[in-house]
Design a protein around this motif. Structure first.
Motif, PDB file in Angstrom:
ATOM      1  N   LEU A  43       0.243  -6.996  -0.580  1.00  0.00           N
ATOM      2  CA  LEU A  43       0.890  -5.834  -1.185  1.00  0.00           C
ATOM      3  C   LEU A  43       1.882  -5.141  -0.250  1.00  0.00           C
ATOM      4  O   LEU A  43       2.973  -4.757  -0.694  1.00  0.00           O
ATOM      5  CB  LEU A  43      -0.156  -4.847  -1.704  1.00  0.00           C
ATOM      6  CG  LEU A  43      -0.785  -5.250  -3.056  1.00  0.00           C
ATOM      7  CD1 LEU A  43      -1.872  -4.271  -3.466  1.00  0.00           C
ATOM      8  CD2 LEU A  43       0.280  -5.331  -4.149  1.00  0.00           C
ATOM      9  N   PRO A  44       1.574  -4.962   1.031  1.00  0.00           N
ATOM     10  CA  PRO A  44       2.604  -4.379   1.911  1.00  0.00           C
ATOM     11  C   PRO A  44       3.882  -5.216   1.975  1.00  0.00           C
ATOM     12  O   PRO A  44       4.973  -4.680   2.180  1.00  0.00           O
ATOM     13  CB  PRO A  44       1.910  -4.323   3.282  1.00  0.00           C
ATOM     14  CG  PRO A  44       0.458  -4.253   2.959  1.00  0.00           C
ATOM     15  CD  PRO A  44       0.293  -5.109   1.736  1.00  0.00           C
ATOM     16  N   GLU A  45       3.775  -6.529   1.772  1.00  0.00           N
ATOM     17  CA  GLU A  45       4.942  -7.405   1.809  1.00  0.00           C
ATOM     18  C   GLU A  45       5.857  -7.194   0.615  1.00  0.00           C
ATOM     19  O   GLU A  45       7.040  -7.546   0.666  1.00  0.00           O
ATOM     20  CB  GLU A  45       4.483  -8.875   1.854  1.00  0.00           C
ATOM     21  CG  GLU A  45       3.722  -9.240   3.116  1.00  0.00           C
ATOM     22  CD  GLU A  45       3.146 -10.654   3.075  1.00  0.00           C
ATOM     23  OE1 GLU A  45       2.579 -11.087   4.106  1.00  0.00           O
ATOM     24  OE2 GLU A  45       3.263 -11.319   2.033  1.00  0.00           O
ATOM     25  N   VAL A  46       5.326  -6.638  -0.475  1.00  0.00           N
ATOM     26  CA  VAL A  46       6.149  -6.378  -1.665  1.00  0.00           C
ATOM     27  C   VAL A  46       6.321  -4.866  -1.880  1.00  0.00           C
ATOM     28  O   VAL A  46       6.609  -4.417  -2.980  1.00  0.00           O
ATOM     29  CB  VAL A  46       5.533  -7.035  -2.919  1.00  0.00           C
ATOM     30  CG1 VAL A  46       5.528  -8.543  -2.773  1.00  0.00           C
ATOM     31  CG2 VAL A  46       4.130  -6.500  -3.207  1.00  0.00           C
ATOM     32  N   LYS A  47       6.119  -4.111  -0.777  1.00  0.00           N
ATOM     33  CA  LYS A  47       6.253  -2.649  -0.807  1.00  0.00           C
ATOM     34  C   LYS A  47       5.283  -2.012  -1.801  1.00  0.00           C
ATOM     35  O   LYS A  47       5.582  -1.007  -2.447  1.00  0.00           O
ATOM     36  CB  LYS A  47       7.701  -2.234  -1.135  1.00  0.00           C
ATOM     37  CG  LYS A  47       8.722  -2.670  -0.093  1.00  0.00           C
ATOM     38  CD  LYS A  47      10.109  -2.189  -0.418  1.00  0.00           C
ATOM     39  CE  LYS A  47      11.073  -2.411   0.719  1.00  0.00           C
ATOM     40  NZ  LYS A  47      11.143  -3.811   1.182  1.00  0.00           N
ATOM     41  N   GLY A  48       4.105  -2.637  -1.916  1.00  0.00           N
ATOM     42  CA  GLY A  48       3.056  -2.084  -2.762  1.00  0.00           C
ATOM     43  C   GLY A  48       2.052  -1.301  -1.936  1.00  0.00           C
ATOM     44  O   GLY A  48       2.233  -1.084  -0.734  1.00  0.00           O
ATOM     45  N   LEU A  49       0.971  -0.886  -2.590  1.00  0.00           N
ATOM     46  CA  LEU A  49      -0.054  -0.076  -1.922  1.00  0.00           C
ATOM     47  C   LEU A  49      -1.419  -0.717  -2.115  1.00  0.00           C
ATOM     48  O   LEU A  49      -1.861  -0.941  -3.238  1.00  0.00           O
ATOM     49  CB  LEU A  49      -0.073   1.344  -2.493  1.00  0.00           C
ATOM     50  CG  LEU A  49      -1.209   2.238  -1.978  1.00  0.00           C
ATOM     51  CD1 LEU A  49      -1.028   2.536  -0.499  1.00  0.00           C
ATOM     52  CD2 LEU A  49      -1.305   3.522  -2.779  1.00  0.00           C
ATOM     53  N   PHE A  50      -2.084  -1.005  -1.003  1.00  0.00           N
ATOM     54  CA  PHE A  50      -3.475  -1.437  -1.018  1.00  0.00           C
ATOM     55  C   PHE A  50      -4.307  -0.360  -0.352  1.00  0.00           C
ATOM     56  O   PHE A  50      -3.940   0.169   0.704  1.00  0.00           O
ATOM     57  CB  PHE A  50      -3.657  -2.744  -0.256  1.00  0.00           C
ATOM     58  CG  PHE A  50      -5.105  -3.055   0.042  1.00  0.00           C
ATOM     59  CD1 PHE A  50      -5.886  -3.730  -0.881  1.00  0.00           C
ATOM     60  CD2 PHE A  50      -5.687  -2.646   1.237  1.00  0.00           C
ATOM     61  CE1 PHE A  50      -7.215  -3.992  -0.621  1.00  0.00           C
ATOM     62  CE2 PHE A  50      -7.022  -2.906   1.511  1.00  0.00           C
ATOM     63  CZ  PHE A  50      -7.787  -3.584   0.577  1.00  0.00           C
ATOM     64  N   LEU A  51      -5.439  -0.043  -0.968  1.00  0.00           N
ATOM     65  CA  LEU A  51      -6.337   0.921  -0.340  1.00  0.00           C
ATOM     66  C   LEU A  51      -7.769   0.477  -0.580  1.00  0.00           C
ATOM     67  O   LEU A  51      -8.181   0.281  -1.721  1.00  0.00           O
ATOM     68  CB  LEU A  51      -6.133   2.333  -0.909  1.00  0.00           C
ATOM     69  CG  LEU A  51      -6.717   3.482  -0.080  1.00  0.00           C
ATOM     70  CD1 LEU A  51      -5.934   4.770  -0.319  1.00  0.00           C
ATOM     71  CD2 LEU A  51      -8.183   3.729  -0.402  1.00  0.00           C
ATOM     72  N   GLN A  52      -8.500   0.278   0.517  1.00  0.00           N
ATOM     73  CA  GLN A  52      -9.932  -0.006   0.381  1.00  0.00           C
ATOM     74  C   GLN A  52     -10.666   1.312   0.275  1.00  0.00           C
ATOM     75  O   GLN A  52     -10.673   2.119   1.209  1.00  0.00           O
ATOM     76  CB  GLN A  52     -10.463  -0.806   1.574  1.00  0.00           C
ATOM     77  CG  GLN A  52     -11.959  -1.093   1.452  1.00  0.00           C
ATOM     78  CD  GLN A  52     -12.493  -1.958   2.569  1.00  0.00           C
ATOM     79  OE1 GLN A  52     -11.923  -3.001   2.887  1.00  0.00           O
ATOM     80  NE2 GLN A  52     -13.593  -1.526   3.178  1.00  0.00           N
ATOM     81  N   ALA A  53     -11.252   1.540  -0.881  1.00  0.00           N
ATOM     82  CA  ALA A  53     -11.979   2.786  -1.113  1.00  0.00           C
ATOM     83  C   ALA A  53     -13.316   2.757  -0.371  1.00  0.00           C
ATOM     84  O   ALA A  53     -13.754   1.720   0.130  1.00  0.00           O
ATOM     85  CB  ALA A  53     -12.210   2.972  -2.607  1.00  0.00           C
ATOM     86  N   GLU A  54     -13.969   3.908  -0.332  1.00  0.00           N
ATOM     87  CA  GLU A  54     -15.274   3.973   0.331  1.00  0.00           C
ATOM     88  C   GLU A  54     -16.403   3.488  -0.561  1.00  0.00           C
ATOM     89  O   GLU A  54     -17.529   3.285  -0.107  1.00  0.00           O
ATOM     90  CB  GLU A  54     -15.574   5.406   0.812  1.00  0.00           C
ATOM     91  CG  GLU A  54     -15.800   6.426  -0.290  1.00  0.00           C
ATOM     92  CD  GLU A  54     -14.517   7.116  -0.719  1.00  0.00           C
ATOM     93  OE1 GLU A  54     -14.603   8.269  -1.181  1.00  0.00           O
ATOM     94  OE2 GLU A  54     -13.446   6.513  -0.588  1.00  0.00           O
ATOM     95  N   SER A  55     -16.110   3.273  -1.842  1.00  0.00           N
ATOM     96  CA  SER A  55     -17.126   2.767  -2.765  1.00  0.00           C
ATOM     97  C   SER A  55     -16.442   2.288  -4.036  1.00  0.00           C
ATOM     98  O   SER A  55     -15.261   2.584  -4.277  1.00  0.00           O
ATOM     99  CB  SER A  55     -18.146   3.858  -3.124  1.00  0.00           C
ATOM    100  OG  SER A  55     -17.547   4.840  -3.960  1.00  0.00           O
ATOM    101  N   GLU A  56     -17.187   1.586  -4.862  1.00  0.00           N
ATOM    102  CA  GLU A  56     -16.661   1.139  -6.147  1.00  0.00           C
ATOM    103  C   GLU A  56     -16.363   2.323  -7.065  1.00  0.00           C
ATOM    104  O   GLU A  56     -15.420   2.278  -7.865  1.00  0.00           O
ATOM    105  CB  GLU A  56     -17.658   0.197  -6.823  1.00  0.00           C
ATOM    106  CG  GLU A  56     -17.802  -1.157  -6.157  1.00  0.00           C
ATOM    107  CD  GLU A  56     -18.820  -1.193  -5.032  1.00  0.00           C
ATOM    108  OE1 GLU A  56     -19.112  -2.288  -4.530  1.00  0.00           O
ATOM    109  OE2 GLU A  56     -19.332  -0.111  -4.645  1.00  0.00           O
ATOM    110  N   SER A  58     -15.318   5.291  -6.155  1.00  0.00           N
ATOM    111  CA  SER A  58     -14.029   5.839  -5.726  1.00  0.00           C
ATOM    112  C   SER A  58     -12.880   4.953  -6.191  1.00  0.00           C
ATOM    113  O   SER A  58     -11.849   5.437  -6.664  1.00  0.00           O
ATOM    114  CB  SER A  58     -13.989   5.971  -4.204  1.00  0.00           C
ATOM    115  OG  SER A  58     -14.914   6.930  -3.750  1.00  0.00           O
ATOM    116  N   ALA A  59     -13.056   3.642  -6.070  1.00  0.00           N
ATOM    117  CA  ALA A  59     -11.983   2.713  -6.417  1.00  0.00           C
ATOM    118  C   ALA A  59     -11.572   2.847  -7.881  1.00  0.00           C
ATOM    119  O   ALA A  59     -10.380   2.907  -8.197  1.00  0.00           O
ATOM    120  CB  ALA A  59     -12.413   1.280  -6.122  1.00  0.00           C
ATOM    121  N   ILE A  60     -12.526   2.914  -8.791  1.00  0.00           N
ATOM    122  CA  ILE A  60     -12.178   2.963 -10.209  1.00  0.00           C
ATOM    123  C   ILE A  60     -11.520   4.289 -10.562  1.00  0.00           C
ATOM    124  O   ILE A  60     -10.639   4.351 -11.436  1.00  0.00           O
ATOM    125  CB  ILE A  60     -13.416   2.701 -11.102  1.00  0.00           C
ATOM    126  CG1 ILE A  60     -12.978   2.406 -12.545  1.00  0.00           C
ATOM    127  CG2 ILE A  60     -14.397   3.855 -11.050  1.00  0.00           C
ATOM    128  CD1 ILE A  60     -12.195   1.152 -12.733  1.00  0.00           C
TER     129      ILE A  60
END
Length: 354
Positions: A43-56, A58-60
């Motif tokens: 995602l950083p290679e296509v100017k996107g955003l990746f974020l690992q949340a602290e839990s599922e 949080s992610a949803i």
């Protein structure tokens, strides 16, 4: 681009990026962790955003926020983690927000193990969370189909403003096959006039919520959702058949196990058995009418699953008692072999029920 050899989890990630998904929020859990790692790199290679949340959880809810802003967004997990996302998926459905949620299922219940399973069928097809809602569910059986259905999932999500589930299992997530990424209309991101991107001083603020404290308004929201689900049922059923033209006995299976069933069918066909395969690709909406259309000339249907028997209930509803139905399943992450399925098909073909 031509064909490239990739692992299933990574195929999902690349297909999503090519579909215009540049936002991913997730949490690692086996056997889908490679998808999280792939998105973190790509995602950083296509100017996107990746974020690992602290839990599922949080992610949803991060997915809820990103979708509200009008972007194509995805999250992924495996069975226990997917369970934790259910409240957020219900919120997305109620708020008419598009998103793609991947479940690479593993053995259960509980923490279970990390082996492939199909025992999340009820959870993904019957709503999963609270309230009267459904989510379209797509179940690929090959990695090339993963490419196509991942992109199709984003199209359905945007067209109907709904969360869509891509359901695989640990075997599909971990295996490697050559795939080709082709440009399709599903990669076009549509304009979302409803998105909360700010008024820029022109017009009233937009609000997206799943909360309706007024019971009459909440019922109106529910009625609108049900009308949308009727439309999805009418337009988005996907099913594949194999050697059903002269079949007297049908096997109904989906995903990974359908591939194994097809190999077993080829073997018993060589022995003269008239047997075919019906493979639901959309698990919701379910291809009820397609299965029902074969009832007049079938002597028997055998449902095969890597579960204790969940999809078998939808098959029973489809045939309405017109055809005898048997079930064969393996649980705990055990994958049925071609040899044992050949034995089962021969036994059922001779009129012996298991």
């Amino acid at each position: 681009m031509g064909k490239v050899l990739m692992k299933g989890n990574e195929v999902i990630g690349e297909a999503a990026i090519l579909a215009g998904c540049h936002y991913f929020f997730g949490y690692p859990i086996t056997p889908q962790s490679e998808l999280v790692a792939y998105m973190a790199k790509r995602l950083p290679e296509v100017k996107g955003l990746f974020l690992q949340a602290e839990s599922e959880v949080s992610a949803i809810n991060m997915v809820y926020g990103a979708s509200s802003a009008g972007v194509r967004v995805m999250t992924s997990s495996s069975s226990p983690g997917f369970s934790l996302k259910q409240e957020g998926i219900s919120y997305l459905a109620a708020a008419n927000l598009p998103a793609v949620i991947v479940n690479i299922a593993r053995g259960g219940p509980g923490l279970g193990n990390i082996q492939p399973s199909q025992s999340d069928y009820f959870q993904v097809t019957k709503g999963g969370g609270h309230g009267d809602y459904y989510t379209p569910v797509l179940a690929p059986s090959t990695l090339q189909e993963i490419v196509d259905l991942t992109q199709e999932a984003f199209r359905i999500a945007d067209q109907y403003r709904t969360p869509v589930i891509l359901l695989g299992d640990g075997m599909l997530g971990q295996m490697m096959e050559p795939v080709e990424f082709l440009k399709t209309d599903n990669q076009i991101v549509i304009d979302k006039e409803w998105a909360t991107t700010g008024t820029k001083g022109d017009g009233s603020p937009k609000t997206i919520t799943s909360l309706d404290l007024n019971d009459v308004k909440l019922e109106e929201r529910n009625c609108k959702l049900q009308e949308k689900y009727k439309l999805i049922r009418r337009n988005e059923i996907k099913v594949d058949t194999y050697l059903m033209e002269d079949a007297e006995m049908a096997i109904v299976a989906y995903g990974t196990v359908a591939r194994i069933c097809q190999s077993a069918i080829d073997r018993v066909r060589d022995e003269g058995m008239k047997i075919g395969l019906i493979r639901p690709i959309s698990l919701w909406p379910y291809p009820t009418d397609v299965i029902a259309s074969y009832c007049e000339r079938l002597n028997k249907i055998v449902v095969v699953e890597m579960s204790a028997g969940q999809m078998v209930e939808d098959v029973r509803l489809s045939v309405e008692g017109k055809v005898p139905i048997s079930f064969y399943g393996r649980t705990g992450g055990i994958i049925p072999t071609v040899e044992e399925l050949v034995e089962q098909f021969q036994m059922h073909g001779n009129g012996v029920l298991r």
